[in-house]
Design a protein around this motif. Structure first.
Motif, PDB file in Angstrom:
ATOM      1  N   TRP A  30     -60.871  33.595   4.126  1.00 27.05           N
ATOM      2  CA  TRP A  30     -60.453  33.570   2.656  1.00 27.05           C
ATOM      3  C   TRP A  30     -61.182  32.294   2.278  1.00 27.05           C
ATOM      4  O   TRP A  30     -60.745  32.029   0.947  1.00 27.05           O
ATOM      5  N   ARG A  31     -61.728  31.529   2.920  1.00 29.18           N
ATOM      6  CA  ARG A  31     -62.436  30.365   2.541  1.00 29.18           C
ATOM      7  C   ARG A  31     -64.004  30.534   2.227  1.00 29.18           C
ATOM      8  O   ARG A  31     -64.611  29.607   1.954  1.00 29.18           O
ATOM      9  N   GLU A  32     -64.246  31.718   2.413  1.00 22.73           N
ATOM     10  CA  GLU A  32     -65.803  32.326   2.067  1.00 22.73           C
ATOM     11  C   GLU A  32     -66.173  31.769   0.668  1.00 22.73           C
ATOM     12  O   GLU A  32     -67.415  31.609   0.339  1.00 22.73           O
ATOM     13  N   ASN A  33     -65.206  32.047  -0.285  1.00 17.49           N
ATOM     14  CA  ASN A  33     -65.263  31.762  -1.521  1.00 17.49           C
ATOM     15  C   ASN A  33     -64.121  31.437  -2.236  1.00 17.49           C
ATOM     16  O   ASN A  33     -62.933  31.452  -1.707  1.00 17.49           O
ATOM     17  N   THR A  34     -64.028  31.305  -3.385  1.00 15.35           N
ATOM     18  CA  THR A  34     -62.867  30.786  -4.286  1.00 15.35           C
ATOM     19  C   THR A  34     -62.272  31.901  -5.457  1.00 15.35           C
ATOM     20  O   THR A  34     -61.596  31.543  -6.179  1.00 15.35           O
ATOM     21  N   ASP A  35     -62.473  33.157  -4.995  1.00 15.42           N
ATOM     22  CA  ASP A  35     -62.079  34.474  -5.627  1.00 15.42           C
ATOM     23  C   ASP A  35     -60.562  34.201  -5.576  1.00 15.42           C
ATOM     24  O   ASP A  35     -60.053  34.083  -4.674  1.00 15.42           O
ATOM     25  N   PRO A  36     -59.849  34.079  -6.972  1.00 18.88           N
ATOM     26  CA  PRO A  36     -58.356  34.137  -7.042  1.00 18.88           C
ATOM     27  C   PRO A  36     -57.643  35.064  -6.396  1.00 18.88           C
ATOM     28  O   PRO A  36     -56.410  34.919  -5.873  1.00 18.88           O
ATOM     29  N   ILE A 134     -57.368  25.738  -5.710  1.00 15.94           N
ATOM     30  CA  ILE A 134     -58.767  26.331  -4.891  1.00 15.94           C
ATOM     31  C   ILE A 134     -59.561  27.059  -5.753  1.00 15.94           C
ATOM     32  O   ILE A 134     -60.643  26.839  -5.772  1.00 15.94           O
ATOM     33  N   ALA A 135     -59.028  27.899  -6.692  1.00 13.16           N
ATOM     34  CA  ALA A 135     -59.811  28.986  -7.536  1.00 13.16           C
ATOM     35  C   ALA A 135     -60.195  28.255  -8.695  1.00 13.16           C
ATOM     36  O   ALA A 135     -61.078  28.787  -9.375  1.00 13.16           O
ATOM     37  N   PHE A 136     -59.453  27.510  -9.345  1.00 12.95           N
ATOM     38  CA  PHE A 136     -59.640  27.167 -10.858  1.00 12.95           C
ATOM     39  C   PHE A 136     -59.849  25.521 -11.064  1.00 12.95           C
ATOM     40  O   PHE A 136     -59.736  25.117 -12.118  1.00 12.95           O
ATOM     41  N   ASN A 137     -59.754  24.769  -9.863  1.00 10.75           N
ATOM     42  CA  ASN A 137     -60.122  23.348  -9.799  1.00 10.75           C
ATOM     43  C   ASN A 137     -59.268  22.551 -10.661  1.00 10.75           C
ATOM     44  O   ASN A 137     -59.312  21.630 -11.276  1.00 10.75           O
ATOM     45  N   GLN A 138     -57.823  23.182 -10.684  1.00 10.52           N
ATOM     46  CA  GLN A 138     -56.686  22.391 -11.447  1.00 10.52           C
ATOM     47  C   GLN A 138     -56.324  21.199 -10.701  1.00 10.52           C
ATOM     48  O   GLN A 138     -56.211  21.452  -9.299  1.00 10.52           O
ATOM     49  N   VAL A 139     -55.983  20.015 -11.051  1.00 10.09           N
ATOM     50  CA  VAL A 139     -55.624  19.128 -10.331  1.00 10.09           C
ATOM     51  C   VAL A 139     -54.155  19.255 -10.092  1.00 10.09           C
ATOM     52  O   VAL A 139     -53.265  18.534 -10.914  1.00 10.09           O
ATOM     53  N   VAL A 140     -53.658  19.519  -9.231  1.00  9.67           N
ATOM     54  CA  VAL A 140     -52.121  19.761  -8.627  1.00  9.67           C
ATOM     55  C   VAL A 140     -51.936  19.778  -7.206  1.00  9.67           C
ATOM     56  O   VAL A 140     -52.662  20.498  -6.687  1.00  9.67           O
ATOM     57  N   VAL A 178     -53.892  13.244  -5.463  1.00 12.64           N
ATOM     58  CA  VAL A 178     -54.929  14.372  -5.510  1.00 12.64           C
ATOM     59  C   VAL A 178     -56.227  14.125  -5.867  1.00 12.64           C
ATOM     60  O   VAL A 178     -56.349  13.452  -7.131  1.00 12.64           O
ATOM     61  N   ASP A 179     -57.324  14.637  -4.957  1.00  9.51           N
ATOM     62  CA  ASP A 179     -58.857  14.222  -5.906  1.00  9.51           C
ATOM     63  C   ASP A 179     -59.003  14.918  -7.070  1.00  9.51           C
ATOM     64  O   ASP A 179     -58.949  16.443  -6.954  1.00  9.51           O
ATOM     65  N   PRO A 180     -59.398  14.556  -8.255  1.00 15.52           N
ATOM     66  CA  PRO A 180     -59.582  15.226  -9.297  1.00 15.52           C
ATOM     67  C   PRO A 180     -61.096  15.890  -9.515  1.00 15.52           C
ATOM     68  O   PRO A 180     -61.130  17.008 -10.099  1.00 15.52           O
ATOM     69  N   LYS A 181     -61.864  15.498  -8.624  1.00 18.67           N
ATOM     70  CA  LYS A 181     -63.147  16.312  -8.598  1.00 18.67           C
ATOM     71  C   LYS A 181     -62.945  17.462  -7.466  1.00 18.67           C
ATOM     72  O   LYS A 181     -63.653  18.428  -7.947  1.00 18.67           O
ATOM     73  N   ARG A 182     -61.972  17.373  -6.434  1.00 13.32           N
ATOM     74  CA  ARG A 182     -62.191  18.393  -5.558  1.00 13.32           C
ATOM     75  C   ARG A 182     -60.628  18.758  -4.950  1.00 13.32           C
ATOM     76  O   ARG A 182     -60.327  18.425  -3.981  1.00 13.32           O
ATOM     77  N   PRO A 183     -59.781  19.007  -6.067  1.00  5.05           N
ATOM     78  CA  PRO A 183     -58.449  19.305  -5.837  1.00  5.05           C
ATOM     79  C   PRO A 183     -58.378  20.401  -4.850  1.00  5.05           C
ATOM     80  O   PRO A 183     -57.098  20.311  -3.765  1.00  5.05           O
ATOM     81  N   GLY A 184     -58.894  21.613  -4.739  1.00  4.89           N
ATOM     82  CA  GLY A 184     -58.889  22.680  -3.763  1.00  4.89           C
ATOM     83  C   GLY A 184     -58.985  22.067  -2.420  1.00  4.89           C
ATOM     84  O   GLY A 184     -58.276  22.371  -1.491  1.00  4.89           O
ATOM     85  N   ASP A 185     -60.256  21.464  -2.302  1.00  8.77           N
ATOM     86  CA  ASP A 185     -60.368  21.001  -0.905  1.00  8.77           C
ATOM     87  C   ASP A 185     -59.539  20.019  -0.342  1.00  8.77           C
ATOM     88  O   ASP A 185     -59.110  19.958   0.838  1.00  8.77           O
ATOM     89  N   PHE A 186     -58.832  19.166  -1.538  1.00  8.28           N
ATOM     90  CA  PHE A 186     -57.929  18.072  -0.971  1.00  8.28           C
ATOM     91  C   PHE A 186     -56.808  18.610  -0.304  1.00  8.28           C
ATOM     92  O   PHE A 186     -56.366  18.580   0.667  1.00  8.28           O
ATOM     93  N   ASN A 187     -56.212  19.758  -1.057  1.00 12.17           N
ATOM     94  CA  ASN A 187     -55.040  20.579  -0.829  1.00 12.17           C
ATOM     95  C   ASN A 187     -55.368  21.399   0.489  1.00 12.17           C
ATOM     96  O   ASN A 187     -54.373  21.432   1.326  1.00 12.17           O
ATOM     97  N   GLN A 188     -56.464  21.833   0.898  1.00 13.31           N
ATOM     98  CA  GLN A 188     -56.696  22.632   2.269  1.00 13.31           C
ATOM     99  C   GLN A 188     -57.140  21.697   3.105  1.00 13.31           C
ATOM    100  O   GLN A 188     -56.630  21.668   4.460  1.00 13.31           O
ATOM    101  N   ALA A 189     -57.478  20.300   3.064  1.00 10.87           N
ATOM    102  CA  ALA A 189     -57.499  19.417   3.975  1.00 10.87           C
ATOM    103  C   ALA A 189     -56.373  18.759   4.429  1.00 10.87           C
ATOM    104  O   ALA A 189     -55.878  18.826   5.634  1.00 10.87           O
ATOM    105  N   ILE A 190     -55.237  18.612   3.534  1.00  7.11           N
ATOM    106  CA  ILE A 190     -53.919  18.721   3.781  1.00  7.11           C
ATOM    107  C   ILE A 190     -53.419  19.542   4.804  1.00  7.11           C
ATOM    108  O   ILE A 190     -52.825  19.426   5.762  1.00  7.11           O
ATOM    109  N   MET A 191     -53.488  20.935   4.531  1.00  5.47           N
ATOM    110  CA  MET A 191     -53.162  21.885   5.045  1.00  5.47           C
ATOM    111  C   MET A 191     -53.659  21.766   6.848  1.00  5.47           C
ATOM    112  O   MET A 191     -53.033  21.908   7.796  1.00  5.47           O
ATOM    113  N   ASP A 192     -55.001  21.585   6.879  1.00  8.18           N
ATOM    114  CA  ASP A 192     -55.594  21.485   7.976  1.00  8.18           C
ATOM    115  C   ASP A 192     -55.000  20.264   8.871  1.00  8.18           C
ATOM    116  O   ASP A 192     -55.109  20.223  10.010  1.00  8.18           O
TER     117      ASP A 192
END
Length: 342
Positions: A30-36, A134-140, A178-192
Motif C-alpha cells: 500500500w506504500r507503492e503510491n499514495t492513491d487514496p 498520506i494521499a493529500f499531504n495535509q498536515v495532521v 508534524v513535518d509540514p513538507k512530508r506529513p504522510g511520511d512523518f505519520n508512517q515513520a511514527i507507525m514504523d
C-alpha cells in the motif's frame, strides 16, 4: 509533559525522516503510491490486524477490486468474502459504503481535507488523518496506538489513553511537530517506529533513531508509558449451536438480524443458555467453542438435533460447496472446525 522548542522539533523531524528514508517499510504494497483508495483500504484492514497478515488480504482485495469504482459496484457478498478472516466486518461494510459515496455521489472526486474525509461512512479521526496526510499531504497527526505509545514516551504525556478526551491532548501536543513538507511520511515513520524500536514490549530504545528525544527513557520510566487504565473483562455469554442436517447432508444456517453482533451473517442457529445443563440435544464437543469479541466472550456448545419442521424464513440449508462460497464470520469457522474435530 516535555515541551520542545522549534530547533528541537526541526532536529527531530530530520532524524526521524532520515531514518524512515533509510529503513522504512517501503516494500509494503500500500506504500507503492499514495492513491487514496489504496490508503483507505489498507488503513481499515490494518486496524486490529498485524501487518504481515494484511499484506495477503490487501493484494487479493486489490486484484479483485482495483479501483474505488470496482468496489462501489461490487456486491456486498463479494466484499465480505474478500474480507473473510480479518474480522470486524463493519469495517468492510463501511468501506463499501464509502466507496459508493466517492464513486456515485462525488463522481470519483475524493474529499481531501481531514474534516471532509470524516464525513465518509466508517472513517474516524485516525483513518481520516492517515488518508489526508498520506494521499493529500495535509498536515495532521494520525493518532493510533503506535502514535500514543511513541509520543507518550518521547514527551512523557501521562494522560490515560483509554479515555476519549486524551486524543485531543496528544493532538494539541504533536500537531506542531508534524513535518509540514512530508506529513504522510512523518505519520508512517511514527507507525514504523512504534512497531520496531518503540514497540509495546521489549523495546530496543537504546538503538532507536530518536532515542535522544525520549524523555521517559532518559528518566528511567519508559515502562510506565503510555498510561492506560484496564479494560473491563468481556461479559460471558453461552449459546448452543443447533446442528441440523437434511436428508441430502446439507447443514442448516440462520441469517442473523441486521443489527448487533455478526449482523446479516449466516451462522448455525444460536440459542442463548444460562449454563451447560440447559443444552438440549446431543453434545458434539467435549468443551465449548470460545470466541472473544471486544466486550463479550461467547461459549458455544454445538448440539445435534433431528430435522423436524421446515426451516424458518431466516433459515436455509447449505451444501458443503455452498458453504465454501459464503462469507462466514470467524466464530462460525471455529464452530465448523470443532464439528470436524469431533
Amino acid at each position: 509533559m516535555e515541551n520542545w522548542d522549534q530547533q528541537t522539533i526541526e532536529n527531530f523531524r530530520s532524524d526521524l525522516l532520515s531514518w524512515y528514508d533509510r529503513e522504512g517499510r517501503a516494500h509494503l504494497p500500500w506504500r507503492e503510491n499514495t492513491d487514496p483508495y489504496r490508503v483507505l483500504v489498507s488503513e481499515l484492514m490494518l486496524q486490529q490486524t498485524r501487518v504481515d497478515t494484511v499484506i495477503t488480504y490487501f493484494n487479493r482485495f486489490m486484484k479483485a477490486l482495483p479501483t474505488v469504482f470496482d468496489l462501489a459496484k461490487a456486491p456486498e457478498d463479494q466484499v465480505l468474502k474478500l474480507w473473510e478472516g480479518l474480522g470486524y466486518y463493519s469495517r468492510a461494510r463501511n468501506l463499501h459504503k464509502a466507496a459508493k459515496v466517492v464513486a456515485f455521489d462525488l463522481k470519483g472526486a475524493w474529499p481531501e481535507s481531514y474534516e471532509d474525509l470524516l464525513t465518509l461512512p466508517g472513517v474516524g479521526p485516525y483513518t481520516a488523518a492517515a488518508v489526508a496526510s498520506i494521499a493529500f499531504n495535509q498536515v495532521v497527526p494520525a493518532i493510533d496506538g503506535n502514535f500514543f505509545r511513541v509520543f507518550s514516551r518521547l514527551l512523557k504525556i501521562d494522560a490515560d489513553i483509554a479515555k476519549p478526551k486524551t486524543r485531543r491532548v496528544f493532538y494539541d501536543a504533536v500537531a506542531p511537530i508534524v513535518d509540514p513538507k512530508r506529513p504522510g511520511d512523518f505519520n508512517q515513520a511514527i507507525m514504523d517506529l512504534g512497531t520496531s524500536y518503540m514497540k509495546t514490549s521489549d523495546p530496543d530504545t537504546l538503538h532507536s533513531p530518536v532515542v535522544k528525544y525520549n524523555a521517559a527513557y532518559r528518566d528511567g520510566v519508559e515502562d510506565q508509558y503510555p498510561v492506560k487504565s484496564k479494560k473491563k473483562k468481556p461479559v460471558l455469554e453461552r449459546y448452543q449451536a443447533l446442528v441440523r442436517y437434511n436428508e441430502d447432508g446439507a447443514l442448516l444456517y440462520e441469517k442473523r438480524p441486521k443489527t448487533g453482533l455478526l449482523a446479516d451473517f449466516w451462522t448455525l442457529p444460536l440459542r442463548p443458555i444460562d449454563s451447560i445443563e440447559e443444552v438440549d440435544g446431543k453434545q458434539l464437543t467435549i468443551k465449548p467453542i470460545t470466541h472473544v469479541f471486544s466486550h463479550r466472550k461467547w461459549e458455544i456448545w454445538p448440539v445435534l438435533q433431528e430435522e423436524t419442521a421446515d426451516p424458518a424464513q431466516n433459515q436455509r440449508y447449505f451444501t458443503e460447496a455452498e458453504q465454501e462460497a459464503l462469507a462466514l464470520p470467524k466464530v462460525q469457522h471455529k464452530i465448523l472446525q470443532g464439528l470436524k474435530e469431533s
